[in-house]
Design an enzyme around this catalytic site. Structure first.
Site, PDB file in Angstrom:
ATOM      1  N   HIS A 147      56.280 195.742  77.681  1.00 22.28           N
ATOM      2  CA  HIS A 147      56.308 196.042  79.820  1.00 22.28           C
ATOM      3  C   HIS A 147      56.579 194.573  79.925  1.00 22.28           C
ATOM      4  O   HIS A 147      57.898 194.420  80.376  1.00 22.28           O
ATOM      5  CB  HIS A 147      55.737 196.908  80.110  1.00 22.28           C
ATOM      6  CG  HIS A 147      55.869 198.247  80.006  1.00 22.28           C
ATOM      7  ND1 HIS A 147      56.108 198.976  79.691  1.00 22.28           N
ATOM      8  CD2 HIS A 147      54.970 199.137  79.595  1.00 22.28           C
ATOM      9  CE1 HIS A 147      56.671 200.270  79.379  1.00 22.28           C
ATOM     10  NE2 HIS A 147      55.278 200.523  79.204  1.00 22.28           N
ATOM     11  N   HIS A 178      52.014 197.896  73.114  1.00 23.74           N
ATOM     12  CA  HIS A 178      53.404 198.905  74.567  1.00 23.74           C
ATOM     13  C   HIS A 178      53.394 198.388  75.937  1.00 23.74           C
ATOM     14  O   HIS A 178      53.852 198.401  76.455  1.00 23.74           O
ATOM     15  CB  HIS A 178      52.749 200.809  74.591  1.00 23.74           C
ATOM     16  CG  HIS A 178      53.594 201.007  75.485  1.00 23.74           C
ATOM     17  ND1 HIS A 178      54.263 202.430  75.629  1.00 23.74           N
ATOM     18  CD2 HIS A 178      53.048 201.086  76.701  1.00 23.74           C
ATOM     19  CE1 HIS A 178      54.595 203.168  76.807  1.00 23.74           C
ATOM     20  NE2 HIS A 178      53.433 201.834  77.893  1.00 23.74           N
ATOM     21  N   GLU A 179      52.617 197.343  76.063  1.00 29.24           N
ATOM     22  CA  GLU A 179      51.935 197.319  77.544  1.00 29.24           C
ATOM     23  C   GLU A 179      52.991 195.415  77.241  1.00 29.24           C
ATOM     24  O   GLU A 179      53.213 195.043  78.411  1.00 29.24           O
ATOM     25  CB  GLU A 179      51.016 196.856  77.872  1.00 29.24           C
ATOM     26  CG  GLU A 179      49.636 198.620  78.625  1.00 29.24           C
ATOM     27  CD  GLU A 179      50.824 198.766  79.275  1.00 29.24           C
ATOM     28  OE1 GLU A 179      51.067 198.086  80.243  1.00 29.24           O
ATOM     29  OE2 GLU A 179      51.156 200.341  78.727  1.00 29.24           O
TER      30      GLU A 179
END
Length: 229
Positions: free
Chosen positions: A37, A33-34
């Site tokens: 980003h 997820h990170e």
């Protein structure tokens, strides 16, 4: 040595195994997820996350301890936010919105891929006791990844949904709302506690509804294996 081996065999390993089956999927979900980003921000012209070492698959760099505990226990949580300098984007608000949306979108894709793998492995691994542990890990990864995606689209700072929503407001309002992001964590904790006490959990219900729809990916994987069995 024999006595020590006997003690080990007599221990109940179910608790640590179940803990591992919960923590490992959570680490996979928050790490990817990170990274999504950070990679999106980098492709849009901001290398802040790269310079901070956040384009890494090392979970330790992304863990927020409280968020990880929440994800394992309540199935809704968060990671340490990736640093982003919106001033490095050609269009700051649009770049921030795309960077924010990349995390939940990545989790949705991960969930679909994990379900497909679950279907592929169901027949060959289902024959073995250890295989069921691996299957459960893949299944939990799929579900946790989806819940992480849904939780993060809630428009409460610092969740991703707030940054996507704020891109639609004026520049002045956007910066004012971002200022109050520091208080969002308190609101998140209250939200998680309240949802856990409600007789009906809307987020869990939404997750179950979406999960049922994307479970077709597992069925496709299962049917593909059946062609060769």
């Amino acid at each position: 040595m024999n006595d020590f081996a006997s003690v080990l065999r007599g221990l109940d390993w179910s608790v640590p195994v179940q803990l591992l089956l919960s923590v490992l999927p959570a680490l996979i979900c928050i790490t990817l997820h990170e990274c999504a980003h950070g990679m999106t921000a980098y492709m849009l012209g901001d290398d802040t996350a790269k310079r901070a070492g956040r384009l890494s698959l090392n979970p330790i760099k992304h863990i927020d301890v409280l968020g990880l505990v929440m994800l394992v226990v309540f199935r809704f949580g968060w990671a340490k936010p990736v640093p982003v300098n919106m001033n490095n984007f050609r269009n700051p608000k649009q770049g921030m919105a795309l960077t924010a949306a990349a995390g939940p979108l990545a989790n949705l894709v991960i969930s679909i891929i994990a379900l497909f793998i679950y279907g592929l492995l169901f027949i060959p691994l289902g024959r073995y006791e250890w295989g069921w542990y691996l299957l459960e890990t893949v299944y939990v990864t799929a579900y946790l990844s989806l819940t992480l995606a849904l939780f993060n689209i809630i428009p409460i700072p610092p969740l991703d949904g707030s940054k996507v929503l704020y891109s639609a407001v004026s520049e002045r309002s956007y910066r004012r709302l971002m200022y109050y992001e520091r208080y969002g964590m308190i609101a998140l904790l209250i939200l998680v506690v309240v949802m856990n006490r409600l007789p009906f959990d809307p987020l869990s219900a939404a997750a179950d509804w979406v999960f049922d729809r994307i479970f077709i990916a597992a069925e496709l994987g299962y049917d593909l294996v059946r062609l060769f069995v």
